[in-house]
Design a protein around this motif. Structure first.
Motif, PDB file in Angstrom:
ATOM      1  N   HIS A  20       0.954  -1.527  -0.316  1.00  0.00           N
ATOM      2  CA  HIS A  20      -0.341   0.216  -0.126  1.00  0.00           C
ATOM      3  C   HIS A  20       1.020   1.149   0.033  1.00  0.00           C
ATOM      4  CE1 HIS A  20      -2.773   3.376   0.841  1.00  0.00           C
ATOM      5  NE2 HIS A  20      -2.031   3.086   1.777  1.00  0.00           N
ATOM      6  N   LEU A  21       1.973   1.486   1.081  1.00  0.00           N
ATOM      7  CA  LEU A  21       2.435   2.806   1.436  1.00  0.00           C
ATOM      8  C   LEU A  21       3.457   3.049   0.241  1.00  0.00           C
ATOM      9  CD1 LEU A  21       1.970   4.745   3.433  1.00  0.00           C
ATOM     10  CD2 LEU A  21       4.090   4.389   4.401  1.00  0.00           C
ATOM     11  N   GLY A  22       3.709   2.427  -0.480  1.00  0.00           N
ATOM     12  CA  GLY A  22       4.589   2.736  -1.589  1.00  0.00           C
ATOM     13  C   GLY A  22       3.495   2.927  -2.638  1.00  0.00           C
ATOM     14  N   HIS A  23       2.697   2.637  -2.866  1.00  0.00           N
ATOM     15  CA  HIS A  23       1.850   2.644  -3.915  1.00  0.00           C
ATOM     16  C   HIS A  23       1.265   3.994  -3.842  1.00  0.00           C
ATOM     17  CE1 HIS A  23       0.907  -1.627  -5.479  1.00  0.00           C
ATOM     18  NE2 HIS A  23       2.224  -1.617  -5.557  1.00  0.00           N
ATOM     19  N   PHE A  24       1.551   4.507  -2.757  1.00  0.00           N
ATOM     20  CA  PHE A  24       0.297   5.601  -2.005  1.00  0.00           C
ATOM     21  C   PHE A  24       1.567   7.045  -2.435  1.00  0.00           C
ATOM     22  CE2 PHE A  24       0.162   9.019   0.705  1.00  0.00           C
ATOM     23  CZ  PHE A  24      -1.130   9.077   0.948  1.00  0.00           C
ATOM     24  N   ALA A  25       2.783   6.434  -2.346  1.00  0.00           N
ATOM     25  CA  ALA A  25       3.756   7.556  -1.902  1.00  0.00           C
ATOM     26  C   ALA A  25       4.345   8.313  -3.439  1.00  0.00           C
ATOM     27  CB  ALA A  25       4.859   7.331  -1.686  1.00  0.00           C
ATOM     28  N   SER A  79      -3.719  -4.721   3.767  1.00  0.00           N
ATOM     29  CA  SER A  79      -2.817  -4.445   2.731  1.00  0.00           C
ATOM     30  C   SER A  79      -3.606  -4.129   1.578  1.00  0.00           C
ATOM     31  CB  SER A  79      -1.581  -5.350   2.323  1.00  0.00           C
ATOM     32  OG  SER A  79      -1.397  -5.764   1.920  1.00  0.00           O
ATOM     33  N   LYS A  80      -4.721  -5.443   1.595  1.00  0.00           N
ATOM     34  CA  LYS A  80      -5.403  -5.795   0.080  1.00  0.00           C
ATOM     35  C   LYS A  80      -6.590  -4.552   0.535  1.00  0.00           C
ATOM     36  CE  LYS A  80      -2.531  -6.381  -1.598  1.00  0.00           C
ATOM     37  NZ  LYS A  80      -1.883  -6.058  -3.174  1.00  0.00           N
ATOM     38  N   LYS A 185     -15.924  -0.142   0.899  1.00  0.00           N
ATOM     39  CA  LYS A 185     -16.736   0.923   0.851  1.00  0.00           C
ATOM     40  C   LYS A 185     -16.672   1.637   1.246  1.00  0.00           C
ATOM     41  CE  LYS A 185     -19.290  -2.494  -2.206  1.00  0.00           C
ATOM     42  NZ  LYS A 185     -21.138  -2.968  -2.081  1.00  0.00           N
ATOM     43  N   ASN A 186     -16.453   1.948   2.443  1.00  0.00           N
ATOM     44  CA  ASN A 186     -16.561   2.979   3.618  1.00  0.00           C
ATOM     45  C   ASN A 186     -15.750   3.898   3.746  1.00  0.00           C
ATOM     46  OD1 ASN A 186     -15.875   4.093   6.247  1.00  0.00           O
ATOM     47  ND2 ASN A 186     -16.381   2.199   6.905  1.00  0.00           N
ATOM     48  N   ASP A 187     -15.964   5.215   3.354  1.00  0.00           N
ATOM     49  CA  ASP A 187     -15.757   6.779   2.920  1.00  0.00           C
ATOM     50  C   ASP A 187     -14.943   7.296   4.783  1.00  0.00           C
ATOM     51  OD1 ASP A 187     -16.985   6.905   0.379  1.00  0.00           O
ATOM     52  OD2 ASP A 187     -18.901   7.770   1.510  1.00  0.00           O
ATOM     53  N   GLN A 188     -15.520   6.735   5.456  1.00  0.00           N
ATOM     54  CA  GLN A 188     -14.881   7.126   6.658  1.00  0.00           C
ATOM     55  C   GLN A 188     -13.899   6.679   6.626  1.00  0.00           C
ATOM     56  OE1 GLN A 188     -17.601   6.446   6.812  1.00  0.00           O
ATOM     57  NE2 GLN A 188     -19.024   8.535   6.086  1.00  0.00           N
ATOM     58  N   LEU A 189     -13.208   5.309   6.561  1.00  0.00           N
ATOM     59  CA  LEU A 189     -11.564   4.581   6.476  1.00  0.00           C
ATOM     60  C   LEU A 189     -11.548   4.686   5.226  1.00  0.00           C
ATOM     61  CD1 LEU A 189     -10.820   2.383   7.891  1.00  0.00           C
ATOM     62  CD2 LEU A 189     -12.073   0.530   6.677  1.00  0.00           C
ATOM     63  N   ALA A 190     -11.672   4.877   4.233  1.00  0.00           N
ATOM     64  CA  ALA A 190     -10.686   5.904   3.037  1.00  0.00           C
ATOM     65  C   ALA A 190     -10.017   7.010   3.262  1.00  0.00           C
ATOM     66  CB  ALA A 190     -11.504   5.681   1.527  1.00  0.00           C
ATOM     67  N   GLN A 191     -11.024   7.981   3.786  1.00  0.00           N
ATOM     68  CA  GLN A 191     -10.525   8.982   4.415  1.00  0.00           C
ATOM     69  C   GLN A 191      -9.036   9.345   5.339  1.00  0.00           C
ATOM     70  OE1 GLN A 191     -11.145  12.796   2.994  1.00  0.00           O
ATOM     71  NE2 GLN A 191      -9.652  12.371   4.108  1.00  0.00           N
ATOM     72  N   LYS A 192      -9.350   8.058   6.392  1.00  0.00           N
ATOM     73  CA  LYS A 192      -8.923   8.102   7.370  1.00  0.00           C
ATOM     74  C   LYS A 192      -7.253   7.020   7.000  1.00  0.00           C
ATOM     75  CE  LYS A 192      -8.012   5.275  12.360  1.00  0.00           C
ATOM     76  NZ  LYS A 192      -8.643   5.104  13.134  1.00  0.00           N
ATOM     77  N   LEU A 193      -7.749   6.680   5.796  1.00  0.00           N
ATOM     78  CA  LEU A 193      -6.352   5.351   5.556  1.00  0.00           C
ATOM     79  C   LEU A 193      -5.659   7.193   4.739  1.00  0.00           C
ATOM     80  CD1 LEU A 193      -4.708   3.593   5.119  1.00  0.00           C
ATOM     81  CD2 LEU A 193      -6.416   3.077   3.035  1.00  0.00           C
ATOM     82  N   TRP A 194      -6.274   7.577   4.069  1.00  0.00           N
ATOM     83  CA  TRP A 194      -5.041   8.624   3.713  1.00  0.00           C
ATOM     84  C   TRP A 194      -4.862   9.480   3.753  1.00  0.00           C
ATOM     85  CZ3 TRP A 194      -5.210   9.466  -1.818  1.00  0.00           C
ATOM     86  CH2 TRP A 194      -4.355  10.498  -2.561  1.00  0.00           C
ATOM     87  N   ASP A 195      -5.012   9.899   5.025  1.00  0.00           N
ATOM     88  CA  ASP A 195      -4.471  10.692   6.014  1.00  0.00           C
ATOM     89  C   ASP A 195      -3.285  10.295   6.846  1.00  0.00           C
ATOM     90  OD1 ASP A 195      -6.327  12.825   5.650  1.00  0.00           O
ATOM     91  OD2 ASP A 195      -7.227  12.329   7.136  1.00  0.00           O
ATOM     92  N   PHE A 196      -3.610   8.981   7.304  1.00  0.00           N
ATOM     93  CA  PHE A 196      -2.731   8.215   8.117  1.00  0.00           C
ATOM     94  C   PHE A 196      -1.382   8.033   7.413  1.00  0.00           C
ATOM     95  CE2 PHE A 196      -0.774   4.153   9.074  1.00  0.00           C
ATOM     96  CZ  PHE A 196      -0.709   4.355  10.439  1.00  0.00           C
ATOM     97  N   SER A 197      -1.253   7.671   5.901  1.00  0.00           N
ATOM     98  CA  SER A 197      -0.553   7.694   5.102  1.00  0.00           C
ATOM     99  C   SER A 197       0.148   9.037   4.643  1.00  0.00           C
ATOM    100  CB  SER A 197      -1.798   6.891   4.021  1.00  0.00           C
ATOM    101  OG  SER A 197      -1.856   5.913   3.403  1.00  0.00           O
ATOM    102  N   GLU A 198      -0.160   9.764   4.731  1.00  0.00           N
ATOM    103  CA  GLU A 198       0.078  11.224   4.088  1.00  0.00           C
ATOM    104  C   GLU A 198       1.357  11.672   5.774  1.00  0.00           C
ATOM    105  OE1 GLU A 198      -2.546  14.141   3.073  1.00  0.00           O
ATOM    106  OE2 GLU A 198      -2.303  14.285   1.426  1.00  0.00           O
ATOM    107  N   ALA A 199       0.376  11.553   6.292  1.00  0.00           N
ATOM    108  CA  ALA A 199       0.824  11.457   7.691  1.00  0.00           C
ATOM    109  C   ALA A 199       2.624  10.686   7.802  1.00  0.00           C
ATOM    110  CB  ALA A 199       0.646  11.333   8.619  1.00  0.00           C
ATOM    111  N   LEU A 200       2.408   9.552   7.437  1.00  0.00           N
ATOM    112  CA  LEU A 200       2.856   8.767   7.592  1.00  0.00           C
ATOM    113  C   LEU A 200       4.484   8.477   6.454  1.00  0.00           C
ATOM    114  CD1 LEU A 200       4.460   5.916   9.408  1.00  0.00           C
ATOM    115  CD2 LEU A 200       3.218   4.617   7.399  1.00  0.00           C
ATOM    116  N   VAL A 201       4.073   8.977   5.623  1.00  0.00           N
ATOM    117  CA  VAL A 201       5.270   9.182   4.569  1.00  0.00           C
ATOM    118  C   VAL A 201       5.843  10.429   4.610  1.00  0.00           C
ATOM    119  CG1 VAL A 201       5.675   9.945   2.104  1.00  0.00           C
ATOM    120  CG2 VAL A 201       3.423   8.250   2.588  1.00  0.00           C
TER     121      VAL A 201
END
Length: 209
Positions: A20-25, A79-80, A185-201
């Motif tokens: 996940h995180l490598g793809h995100f970055a 991860s999937k 399909k969870n919008d809140q979880l998608a947003q939380k993952l995005w924010d978490f990933s941005e902060a971690l990167v």
């Protein structure tokens, strides 16, 4: 897939970091160029094993790096589902400009590749003959295993039918309503993952992307 617990060079659990995180970055770095394209597309590879993500959270943000919090297979499922949620948030932010979709390439879980090295290493040599039997009789050949990705990346259907934020399975079947679990399909979880990933990167490389 289901490799033994290990931290990446950046100190992040390896399956989450790699899948996940490598793809995100990587995608974030390319976004400016992608947005300049003519009807661009992003195709994220996931797996039907997203259905095995840890319940009920889907992603255990607080214990990503805790070896005892999940099994190797739980971490793989986590991860999937992250791949699908990443696609979902990309669509929310850029869906008016980019066709973003998720693809499960396999059949009975996987394609005939070296993907099975992970569980063999984490579970033991006894599992290798079992996986080889499944691979021989049920897994897709590589030539067929790429067809759904190619469909999402090149087919005119994607544009003419405005197929965005969809989940495709072999071969080129839209299974969003039939096989994608609620966590995906969870919008809140998608947003939380995005924010978490941005902060971690940002934490690991010292700046945002």
């Amino acid at each position: 897939m289901a490799s033994p617990f290990k931290l990446s060079a950046d100190g992040i659990e390896e399956q989450f970091a790699t899948n996940h995180l490598g793809h995100f970055a990587f995608t974030k770095v390319l976004l400016e160029a992608i947005l300049k394209g003519d009807r661009p597309r992003i195709v994220n590879l996931t797996s039907d094993y997203h259905t095995k993500a840890p319940q009920p959270q889907g992603i255990r943000f607080e214990s990503i790096n805790d070896e005892k919090s999940m099994s190797s297979w739980d971490r793989y499922g986590q991860s999937k589902v992250s791949n699908i949620l990443f696609s979902k948030q990309l669509d929310k932010l850029y869906g008016d400009k980019i066709f973003v979709n998720s693809v499960h390439p396999g059949k009975i879980r996987f394609v005939k590749t070296e993907l099975t090295r992970g569980p063999v290493a984490s579970t033991g040599a006894w599992v290798k003959p079992f996986l080889e039997v499944i691979k021989h009789f049920a897994a897709l050949d590589v030539q067929d295993g790429v067809l759904t990705q190619l469909y999402a990346a090149t087919s005119q259907d994607i544009e003419t039918k405005s197929l965005k934020n969809r989940y495709f399975v072999p071969i080129a079947v839209d299974a969003t309503e039939t096989e994608l679990i609620a966590l995906g399909k969870n919008d809140q979880l998608a947003q939380k993952l995005w924010d978490f990933s941005e902060a971690l990167v940002a934490e690991k490389i010292g700046s945002s992307i």
